[in-house]
Design a protein around this motif. Structure first.
Motif, PDB file in Angstrom:
ATOM      1  N   ILE A 136       0.885  -1.219   0.101  1.00  0.00           N
ATOM      2  CA  ILE A 136       0.024   0.037  -0.093  1.00  0.00           C
ATOM      3  C   ILE A 136       0.904   1.167   0.098  1.00  0.00           C
ATOM      4  O   ILE A 136       1.836   1.210   0.982  1.00  0.00           O
ATOM      5  CB  ILE A 136      -1.042  -0.058   1.090  1.00  0.00           C
ATOM      6  CG1 ILE A 136      -1.749  -1.224   1.214  1.00  0.00           C
ATOM      7  CG2 ILE A 136      -1.722   1.328   1.432  1.00  0.00           C
ATOM      8  CD1 ILE A 136      -2.452  -1.317   2.281  1.00  0.00           C
ATOM      9  N   PHE A 164      -2.628   7.431  -3.660  1.00  0.00           N
ATOM     10  CA  PHE A 164      -2.803   6.240  -2.994  1.00  0.00           C
ATOM     11  C   PHE A 164      -2.816   5.073  -3.856  1.00  0.00           C
ATOM     12  O   PHE A 164      -3.526   5.139  -5.145  1.00  0.00           O
ATOM     13  CB  PHE A 164      -4.013   6.275  -2.037  1.00  0.00           C
ATOM     14  CG  PHE A 164      -4.475   5.095  -1.436  1.00  0.00           C
ATOM     15  CD1 PHE A 164      -3.864   4.929  -0.181  1.00  0.00           C
ATOM     16  CD2 PHE A 164      -5.546   4.454  -1.905  1.00  0.00           C
ATOM     17  CE1 PHE A 164      -4.421   3.744   0.615  1.00  0.00           C
ATOM     18  CE2 PHE A 164      -5.724   3.043  -1.178  1.00  0.00           C
ATOM     19  CZ  PHE A 164      -5.167   3.089   0.190  1.00  0.00           C
ATOM     20  N   PHE A 176      -5.441   6.198  -6.899  1.00  0.00           N
ATOM     21  CA  PHE A 176      -5.951   7.389  -7.023  1.00  0.00           C
ATOM     22  C   PHE A 176      -4.814   8.332  -7.046  1.00  0.00           C
ATOM     23  O   PHE A 176      -3.728   8.180  -6.123  1.00  0.00           O
ATOM     24  CB  PHE A 176      -7.228   7.862  -6.438  1.00  0.00           C
ATOM     25  CG  PHE A 176      -7.140   8.128  -4.861  1.00  0.00           C
ATOM     26  CD1 PHE A 176      -6.439   9.406  -4.441  1.00  0.00           C
ATOM     27  CD2 PHE A 176      -7.648   7.048  -3.946  1.00  0.00           C
ATOM     28  CE1 PHE A 176      -6.532   9.430  -3.250  1.00  0.00           C
ATOM     29  CE2 PHE A 176      -7.287   7.479  -2.637  1.00  0.00           C
ATOM     30  CZ  PHE A 176      -6.737   8.594  -2.161  1.00  0.00           C
ATOM     31  N   ALA A 279      -1.868  -7.652   6.876  1.00  0.00           N
ATOM     32  CA  ALA A 279      -3.246  -7.314   7.277  1.00  0.00           C
ATOM     33  C   ALA A 279      -3.876  -8.301   8.059  1.00  0.00           C
ATOM     34  O   ALA A 279      -3.445  -9.146   8.281  1.00  0.00           O
ATOM     35  CB  ALA A 279      -4.202  -7.257   5.935  1.00  0.00           C
ATOM     36  N   PHE A 284      -5.285  -8.752   2.093  1.00  0.00           N
ATOM     37  CA  PHE A 284      -5.805  -7.654   1.677  1.00  0.00           C
ATOM     38  C   PHE A 284      -6.338  -7.216   0.440  1.00  0.00           C
ATOM     39  O   PHE A 284      -7.501  -6.936   0.238  1.00  0.00           O
ATOM     40  CB  PHE A 284      -4.640  -6.554   1.820  1.00  0.00           C
ATOM     41  CG  PHE A 284      -5.028  -5.192   1.634  1.00  0.00           C
ATOM     42  CD1 PHE A 284      -5.356  -4.198   2.656  1.00  0.00           C
ATOM     43  CD2 PHE A 284      -4.925  -4.569   0.318  1.00  0.00           C
ATOM     44  CE1 PHE A 284      -5.654  -2.846   2.379  1.00  0.00           C
ATOM     45  CE2 PHE A 284      -5.359  -3.283  -0.057  1.00  0.00           C
ATOM     46  CZ  PHE A 284      -5.596  -2.387   1.032  1.00  0.00           C
ATOM     47  N   ARG A 287      -9.992  -8.422   0.244  1.00  0.00           N
ATOM     48  CA  ARG A 287     -10.882  -7.616   1.099  1.00  0.00           C
ATOM     49  C   ARG A 287     -11.013  -6.399   0.185  1.00  0.00           C
ATOM     50  O   ARG A 287     -12.180  -5.822   0.124  1.00  0.00           O
ATOM     51  CB  ARG A 287     -10.196  -7.190   2.313  1.00  0.00           C
ATOM     52  CG  ARG A 287     -10.124  -8.278   3.315  1.00  0.00           C
ATOM     53  CD  ARG A 287     -11.557  -8.657   3.944  1.00  0.00           C
ATOM     54  NE  ARG A 287     -12.016  -7.693   4.619  1.00  0.00           N
ATOM     55  CZ  ARG A 287     -13.462  -7.444   4.764  1.00  0.00           C
ATOM     56  NH1 ARG A 287     -14.324  -8.096   3.984  1.00  0.00           N
ATOM     57  NH2 ARG A 287     -13.813  -6.510   5.817  1.00  0.00           N
ATOM     58  N   ALA A 288     -10.022  -6.118  -0.476  1.00  0.00           N
ATOM     59  CA  ALA A 288     -10.002  -4.685  -1.254  1.00  0.00           C
ATOM     60  C   ALA A 288     -11.169  -5.061  -2.341  1.00  0.00           C
ATOM     61  O   ALA A 288     -12.214  -4.131  -2.785  1.00  0.00           O
ATOM     62  CB  ALA A 288      -8.546  -4.468  -2.094  1.00  0.00           C
ATOM     63  N   LEU A 291     -14.816  -4.604  -1.261  1.00  0.00           N
ATOM     64  CA  LEU A 291     -15.233  -3.037  -1.200  1.00  0.00           C
ATOM     65  C   LEU A 291     -15.585  -2.577  -2.598  1.00  0.00           C
ATOM     66  O   LEU A 291     -16.565  -2.312  -2.751  1.00  0.00           O
ATOM     67  CB  LEU A 291     -14.168  -2.315  -0.607  1.00  0.00           C
ATOM     68  CG  LEU A 291     -14.420  -0.783  -0.623  1.00  0.00           C
ATOM     69  CD1 LEU A 291     -15.653  -0.519   0.355  1.00  0.00           C
ATOM     70  CD2 LEU A 291     -13.218   0.029  -0.269  1.00  0.00           C
TER      71      LEU A 291
ATOM     72  N   MET B 237     -10.327   5.240   0.768  1.00  0.00           N
ATOM     73  CA  MET B 237      -8.978   4.988   1.096  1.00  0.00           C
ATOM     74  C   MET B 237      -9.069   4.415   2.749  1.00  0.00           C
ATOM     75  O   MET B 237      -8.506   3.593   2.985  1.00  0.00           O
ATOM     76  CB  MET B 237      -8.063   6.039   0.988  1.00  0.00           C
ATOM     77  CG  MET B 237      -6.691   5.923   1.837  1.00  0.00           C
ATOM     78  SD  MET B 237      -5.619   7.371   1.196  1.00  0.00           S
ATOM     79  CE  MET B 237      -6.262   8.413   2.661  1.00  0.00           C
ATOM     80  N   GLU B 239     -11.805   3.434   4.113  1.00  0.00           N
ATOM     81  CA  GLU B 239     -12.419   2.002   4.309  1.00  0.00           C
ATOM     82  C   GLU B 239     -11.362   0.981   4.112  1.00  0.00           C
ATOM     83  O   GLU B 239     -11.218   0.001   4.785  1.00  0.00           O
ATOM     84  CB  GLU B 239     -13.523   1.869   3.318  1.00  0.00           C
ATOM     85  CG  GLU B 239     -14.713   2.517   3.488  1.00  0.00           C
ATOM     86  CD  GLU B 239     -15.710   2.074   4.724  1.00  0.00           C
ATOM     87  OE1 GLU B 239     -15.650   0.920   5.200  1.00  0.00           O
ATOM     88  OE2 GLU B 239     -16.401   2.835   5.030  1.00  0.00           O
ATOM     89  N   LEU B 240     -10.602   1.117   3.042  1.00  0.00           N
ATOM     90  CA  LEU B 240      -9.504   0.219   2.797  1.00  0.00           C
ATOM     91  C   LEU B 240      -8.601   0.220   4.096  1.00  0.00           C
ATOM     92  O   LEU B 240      -8.111  -0.730   4.488  1.00  0.00           O
ATOM     93  CB  LEU B 240      -8.651   0.476   1.604  1.00  0.00           C
ATOM     94  CG  LEU B 240      -9.450   0.201   0.252  1.00  0.00           C
ATOM     95  CD1 LEU B 240      -8.734   0.886  -0.856  1.00  0.00           C
ATOM     96  CD2 LEU B 240      -9.737  -1.235   0.144  1.00  0.00           C
ATOM     97  N   LEU B 241      -8.064   1.093   4.589  1.00  0.00           N
ATOM     98  CA  LEU B 241      -7.109   1.107   5.664  1.00  0.00           C
ATOM     99  C   LEU B 241      -7.596   0.873   7.050  1.00  0.00           C
ATOM    100  O   LEU B 241      -6.930   0.226   7.888  1.00  0.00           O
ATOM    101  CB  LEU B 241      -6.451   2.392   5.802  1.00  0.00           C
ATOM    102  CG  LEU B 241      -5.467   2.773   4.545  1.00  0.00           C
ATOM    103  CD1 LEU B 241      -4.791   4.293   4.465  1.00  0.00           C
ATOM    104  CD2 LEU B 241      -4.464   1.964   4.357  1.00  0.00           C
ATOM    105  N   ALA B 244      -9.913  -3.143   5.594  1.00  0.00           N
ATOM    106  CA  ALA B 244      -9.212  -4.150   4.811  1.00  0.00           C
ATOM    107  C   ALA B 244      -7.762  -4.444   5.428  1.00  0.00           C
ATOM    108  O   ALA B 244      -7.156  -5.549   5.608  1.00  0.00           O
ATOM    109  CB  ALA B 244      -8.785  -3.952   3.382  1.00  0.00           C
TER     110      ALA B 244
END
Lengths: 336, 336
Positions: A136, A164, A176, A279, A284, A287-288, A291, B237, B239-241, B244
């Motif tokens: 990340i 990010f 992004f 994670a 991770f 899970r991503a 979302l 971001m 949510e992910l951090l 996840a």
């Protein structure tokens, strides 16, 4: 307009020749040419060949040192500093990259603080690869004073982008990269060239009054932060992390008036890398995707970075489309 | 309305008694009472005693475990994980705090990933002290699905606050703490109670249409992210951090429908700490004040957190003002 299509490798070679002609080291030429060609290839026009004038003017006037050799400092087990020696930020990142990755694998998180550096590109070309390797990544760069803090009357902040990048288990990474000003300077410049007005709320003129005229913003005016006081707070954070923490200049601290045409802000860049393999529960990347699926179910059809991946596939298949004017301009720059 | 003034210590004791009566451990009662009283003292009404109903209902229905003992996992030299065991996030942070600080001093940067946790307060009460000790702190928490992603039609994200705290050399630290939704849920609730309309662009009703009615937002409607697609990316971001990476729930993943009145989102929290003493040039705090001075020169008169420091001085001098209704309500909760 007549169009030419050239391959990615051809565009890199052409840009490399330009950088070399304007006095960069071979390594810096290779890094910046690759970076700029990737922006053009992926349809990020505001950071593609459009930026070559800024690069070459900055180099020609001696504002940025194309021959600079960055110096790396190992400050702590998870903390690297780099002095770019008045060169570009990307060669400093290239020098530090292996150590940064190793520190992140070992410590779970690490940062690289680059100072005394210039950055004129997008951030995503450098951070997408980190996500593809399972990290990340978060990065921030300040730029030059062109954005009025919320509640203020004159420019203090730069466009101050934040990027990010995060891995997914099977698809493209989530990436992004956005200016924390209402829009990017490159997009203001493109709007000015195309004679388009800016959306309301984008900027102010030289007297601090709201305007939708891109020329008024560029000519002594300024941008506004995105999202009012909240966006302004994020832009302030980016100044603190890109300058106060790295040891670089704030966006308002450097004077390039003696270098006409210089366009590369002389500031700093912060990079934070996290090892997503640590994670706390499921992988991770899996899970991503959960979302992403939920956002799709909610009706979201466009994701950040998505247009770049699509454009890249197109460019890889058919070549990168340049107008013949653009191509001969680049060839002229390369030959002098 | 009749007003009472009570001291900070008296308010903490009163809130502690309430938490204990609703079945928390002594330590959790002490931590949450201090946190909530600090919000009230500093004028952060949306996270002060206003939140006690949400705390007590969540505890009374067994939604959150007030007796939970968090478990700490040392994942790497710079990476701590905590399982809050369905308890509050703050006791998990308290358990990890010393290790987190030590790791940050040694490594330069460290993170704490809390999962299986509940958070119903502001973030700044926990992060201001880090800045006072010379650290830069960044934290993110997701919450419950009440915010529509940009381009979507239904809620996926929470209000998803982000907090940032950084030291200055002589004055108050720089601290911001903001929802990445257009506004905080607490403020929507307060607007509904006071019969005020919301600013345009704040939210949508149950059919996805824009509305300025706080009741329509609360009754099957949803908030919008701040700042359009850019704010939406930041909320994604978070949510992910917060989920996840930590191993916690996304804002849309938990079901509290069997716990009427439950108000504490069961999600995760990410905390990143940076050792500002490793800054690349001049001391970070001195440089931070240079930025503040420049912002003041540009006409900025209000800084994030500033109103809290001012209100704190006032409360410390004269006591915390509560209406007699508020005070008797709290006393009733404490006595049952």
């Amino acid at each position: 307009m007549d169009q030419s299509r050239i391959s990615f490798a051809e565009l890199v070679a052409l840009l490399e020749a330009i950088f070399l002609r304007f006095g960069t080291s071979r390594q810096t030429a290779a890094i910046l040419a690759d970076n700029c060609a990737r922006c053009e290839r992926d349809g990020a026009k505001s950071h593609g060949i459009f930026r070559m004038k800024g690069y070459t003017d900055s180099l020609a006037t001696g504002w940025v040192d194309g021959m600079a050799q960055p110096v790396l400092e190992d400050a702590a087990a998870g903390f690297l500093r780099a002095d770019a020696q008045n060169g570009f930020a990307q060669p400093a990142l290239a020098l530090a990259r292996e150590d940064l990755v190793e520190k992140t694998r070992t410590n779970g998180i690490a940062l690289l603080a680059i100072r005394n550096s210039h950055h004129l590109s997008a951030l995503w070309p450098d951070f997408e690869p980190f996500a593809e390797e399972g990290f990340i990544a978060l990065s921030m760069v300040n730029s030059f004073a062109c954005t009025v803090p919320h509640g203020g009357q004159s420019a203090v902040f730069g466009t101050n982008p934040i990027a990010f990048a995060a891995p997914t288990s099977s698809g493209d990474p989530i990436v992004f990269d956005m200016a924390t000003s209402s829009m990017a300077n490159g997009d203001v410049q493109i709007a000015a060239r195309q004679g388009r007005q800016l959306p309301p709320g984008s900027g102010v003129d030289s007297k601090g009054n709201p305007t939708t005229d891109p020329n008024a913003v560029l000519d002594g005016g300024a941008l506004l932060p995105f999202g009012g006081h909240k966006g302004s707070s994020i832009s302030m954070m980016i100044e603190l992390l890109s300058a106060a923490l790295t040891g670089g200049n704030y966006s308002f601290e450097f004077d390039w008036s003696g270098h006409p045409g210089a366009a590369t802000p002389h500031t700093g860049q912060l990079i934070i890398l996290i090892n997503a393999a640590l994670a706390g529960a499921a992988p991770f990347g899996v899970r991503a995707e959960t979302l992403i699926d939920e956002m799709k179910s909610a009706g979201v059809t466009r994701f950040p970075g998505q247009h770049r991946f699509a454009k890249r596939k197109e460019s890889d298949a058919t070549g990168i489309a340049l107008t013949t004017d653009e191509l001969s301009w680049l060839e002229g720059l390369a030959k002098g």
